[in-house]
Structure formats: C-alpha cells, structure tokens
Design an enzyme around this catalytic site. Structure first.
Site, mmCIF file in Angstrom:
data_model
loop_
_atom_site.group_PDB
_atom_site.id
_atom_site.type_symbol
_atom_site.label_atom_id
_atom_site.label_comp_id
_atom_site.label_asym_id
_atom_site.label_seq_id
_atom_site.Cartn_x
_atom_site.Cartn_y
_atom_site.Cartn_z
ATOM 1 N N LYS A 47 33.950 45.239 42.811
ATOM 2 C CA LYS A 47 32.922 44.365 42.613
ATOM 3 C C LYS A 47 31.653 45.184 42.919
ATOM 4 C CE LYS A 47 35.260 40.042 43.470
ATOM 5 N NZ LYS A 47 36.650 40.771 44.134
ATOM 6 N N TYR A 53 40.671 47.664 44.691
ATOM 7 C CA TYR A 53 40.559 46.398 44.748
ATOM 8 C C TYR A 53 39.049 45.932 44.606
ATOM 9 C CZ TYR A 53 45.487 45.544 45.486
ATOM 10 O OH TYR A 53 46.798 45.144 45.346
ATOM 11 N N SER A 54 38.567 44.888 45.748
ATOM 12 C CA SER A 54 37.373 44.358 45.603
ATOM 13 C C SER A 54 36.106 45.298 45.801
ATOM 14 C CB SER A 54 37.108 43.128 46.416
ATOM 15 O OG SER A 54 38.017 42.239 45.886
ATOM 16 N N ALA A 55 36.310 46.577 46.182
ATOM 17 C CA ALA A 55 35.283 47.513 46.231
ATOM 18 C C ALA A 55 34.598 47.775 44.717
ATOM 19 C CB ALA A 55 35.549 48.652 46.740
#
Length: 399
Positions: free
Chosen positions: A74, A70-72
């Site tokens: 980013k 997921y947003s890791a």
C-alpha cells in the site's frame, strides 16, 4: 534460531548496532530469512541480508532474493497515486466518480480520491460472494464494489480496507491512465529508480521469491501483557480473529476467499502474478528503502515526489479508532502515519507496514528511507519486535 547464521552485505561506520539487532532478530526473535536496508540523505548506509529463503530446499537468502510484503504494498501504491496527483493526472480532492463514473452508485458520488486512499469509503468488504479466482482476476470484485452501498457514511469514520483498497485504487488508476496500476508503477516508479519491486510478478522472477512461513502464536502472549489498555485491545483482536463473521476477519480474508496472512494461499504463483495493489507487492529491503529515500530527497539524481507533493500526502486525513482493526490508526493520503503504537522514527515518518512484519517508510527530518522484508510471518499481538528493535538502533545511530 538458525545455526551457522550467515549475514551478508554492507554497513557504513556508525551503524554497527543496526547490524547487531538484525542478527539478533535471527538468534532471538524468530527470523528465518530477511533483508534490511537504510538510506540516509540519498546514500545506502545499511544493506544486509541473511538466513534461509526457502527452508524446504535450504536455499539461502541472497542479495537478489525478494519476498511478498503484504500491506507494505500500500505504501508503494500511495507513492504512485501521489506522484500521479503531482503530475495532474489525479486530483486528491476530486470525486472518484470523475474518473470512474460507475463508482457513483448507491450514494458514493461524493467520495473523494483522498477519502478512498484514507480508508473512509465504507467499502472494506465486497457485499457479494466472490471466489478466489474472481478476486485474482480483479474485474469481478471491482464491479461489485462499484455497485454496492457503503457500510458507513463515507467520510464519517474510517476502517482499514485491508484488501479492497487495492482493487479500488487499482481501478481508479486504470481509469485515469488507461493502464493497469502494476504497469504504471513499473513505468513511472520501479523502472526509473531501478527497483526490484513488482505489483504483478513476471513469471521469470518466481524463482527469486522467498516463500512465506506461517507464524506461530505464543500461547502465553496475553498473559505477558501488563498494560491494561493494550491487553483489552489484544483480547478484542483475538476475539475478532476467531470469529469469521467479524468485520476484522471478513476484511482480512475478503469473506474467507483470500485469507491473510496465510502462507499457503499467498505462496501460489497465481497470487504472485495477479495485480493486488493492497497486498501482493514483491520486493526486497533495498528497493523498499530506495523507494522512500526518493520520496524524501534525491537518489542518484532522481526524486519521485517534490517537497510540496510529499507535504500534501502526509497531511493527516483520519486519526482514531479504526472500525476494522479495532485499535487506533492514522492515515495521510495512502500512507500510515506515526502513532503511539507504531512511532517509526517520529512525527516526520510515513509509510506502510505489512502483515507479518514487512515494513517500508520514509522520514522527512532525517531524510531516511527504510526497508525490511522477511519470510517468517510474525504473530505478535502488540507490534512487531523485529522492526522495533532495528528502528531503535537506527534512531540511536542517527543521534
């Protein structure tokens, strides 16, 4: 809890408590399969994995198992953008429209690259309905975001661009380099560092992915919160999650078309294969930790960001109430920075967490690169207990 738990890998002397907390994650905190890695001053001092990668088949979590973080993702995207800035390909202070002229529509001509990377652009949700296939294709949503009006005056506030961050930054990188962000990441970062890390997974790697497992909210979680301020925020988050029309729900699901976190949606091979630089990176803890280790120092003779470039990337761009996620957030150029709710190792830390538990970060003072990847999605309202416990043990080991 997993019966007959098998933990594999290695640790250096002095990091035994880190391993103990990793094992406790399985025995007491609900982990099913996971990997954990820590680099210190360029050396891999913790490299652990264990549990079950796929409960449906009983496939164990092995050294080469990877998961969707997921947003890791980013954080990896931020590393790449700051690397391109150091090369002179992108200027953080330049308007996005210098590279992407169509983006200037509806008063967006003065939004800078740094503002885009720090969630200040006012574009957390597409203004037009889009199907899941259109979101995975990328181009339709990019075109909508380019022509839409910001939801607030850019630069006046910030709100987490949970998924639109990826399409926006992906198009920026594509316009500046002539290649897709996933391709540039593979060529400039993952390949040279030897990472098992993809933003757009090759078809021949699907078999190594550990499918996500939906989290189960604790019905007594709110009652267990004693701090009134924390409880107030948790109540607001629960209300926002329950309201599909809230900005929180719309941003986390892209108006319902791509619900996040949601195991069935994100376990699809079509989602793995797409390039979603905000949310569909697939990697393991060792590669996450190595990525950040190469930001704070050299790893096997390689460093991806100089001290000066990293210092600029870590300069606080925004801090305070987040217009989307409700609580406080703090960002540098693409990186989450340490906050009271998520202190990481301290003020020298930078990186990014992912919905459900995944986490990658670096720490300048201790020259640490940290990675944690799991398949069981957490559902805590007050932070992630699995990584918090491991980081506390790591802090003690470093001291």
């Amino acid at each position: 809890m997993i019966e007959d738990l098998q933990i594999d890998g290695t640790i250096r002397p002095g990091f035994e408590e880190v391993r103990e907390e990793f094992e406790t994650n399985f025995r007491e905190r609900g982990d099913v399969g996971a990997s954990l890695a820590v680099y210190v001053r360029g050396e891999l001092v913790v490299d652990l994995w264990g549990g079950i990668a796929d409960p449906a088949t009983g496939r164990p979590w092995e050294r080469g198992t990877v998961g969707l973080v997921y947003s890791a993702t980013k954080g990896a995207t931020a590393v790449l953008v700051n690397c391109l800035a150091e090369q002179g390909v992108l200027d953080p202070d330049a308007p996005v429209s210098r590279y992407w002229p169509e983006f200037a529509a509806e008063g967006k001509d003065r939004i800078t690259v740094a503002q885009l990377l720090s969630h200040q652009a006012g574009l957390p949700v597409p203004s037009e309905p889009l199907t899941r296939d259109e979101l995975l294709a990328g181009t339709p949503v990019v075109e909508v975001l380019a022509r839409q009006k910001p939801m607030w005056e850019p630069g006046s506030a910030h709100g987490y661009h949970a998924l639109t961050f990826g399409w926006l930054v992906g198009e920026l990188v594509s316009r500046a380099t002539g290649r897709s962000l996933g391709t540039v990441f593979a060529d400039e970062i993952a390949g040279p560092l030897g990472l098992d890390f993809w933003i757009g997974l090759p078809a021949d790697r699907v078999g190594s992915v550990a499918p996500l497992i939906d989290g189960v909210p604790d019905p007594n979680a709110l009652d267990a919160i004693t701090d009134p301020d924390v409880k107030e925020r948790a109540l607001k988050v629960v209300a926002a999650m329950s309201d599909p029309s809230s900005m929180f729900s719309r941003a986390l699901s892209t108006n319902g078309a791509l619900p996040t976190p949601h195991a069935e949606t994100w376990n699809a091979p079509s989602v793995y294969a797409a390039e979603l630089p905000a949310a569909n990176g697939i990697t393991n803890a060792r590669s996450l930790a190595r990525l950040y280790a190469a930001c704070v120092g050299e790893v096997d003779g390689r460093r991806v960001l100089s001290e000066a470039a990293l210092a600029r990337a870590r300069v606080e761009q925004v801090r305070g109430p987040d217009g989307v996620t409700i609580g406080e957030s703090r960002f540098g150029i693409g990186f989450q920075l340490s906050t009271q709710a998520a202190p990481l190792l301290g003020e020298g830390s930078f990186g990014h967490a992912g919905a459900g538990g995944a986490l990658g970060f670096g720490d300048v003072g201790s020259e640490v690169g940290f990675g944690y990847v799991q398949n069981q999605l957490g559902a805590s309202l007050t932070g992630e207990p699995r990584t918090a416990a491991v980081i506390d043990a790591l802090r003690r080991a470093l001291a």
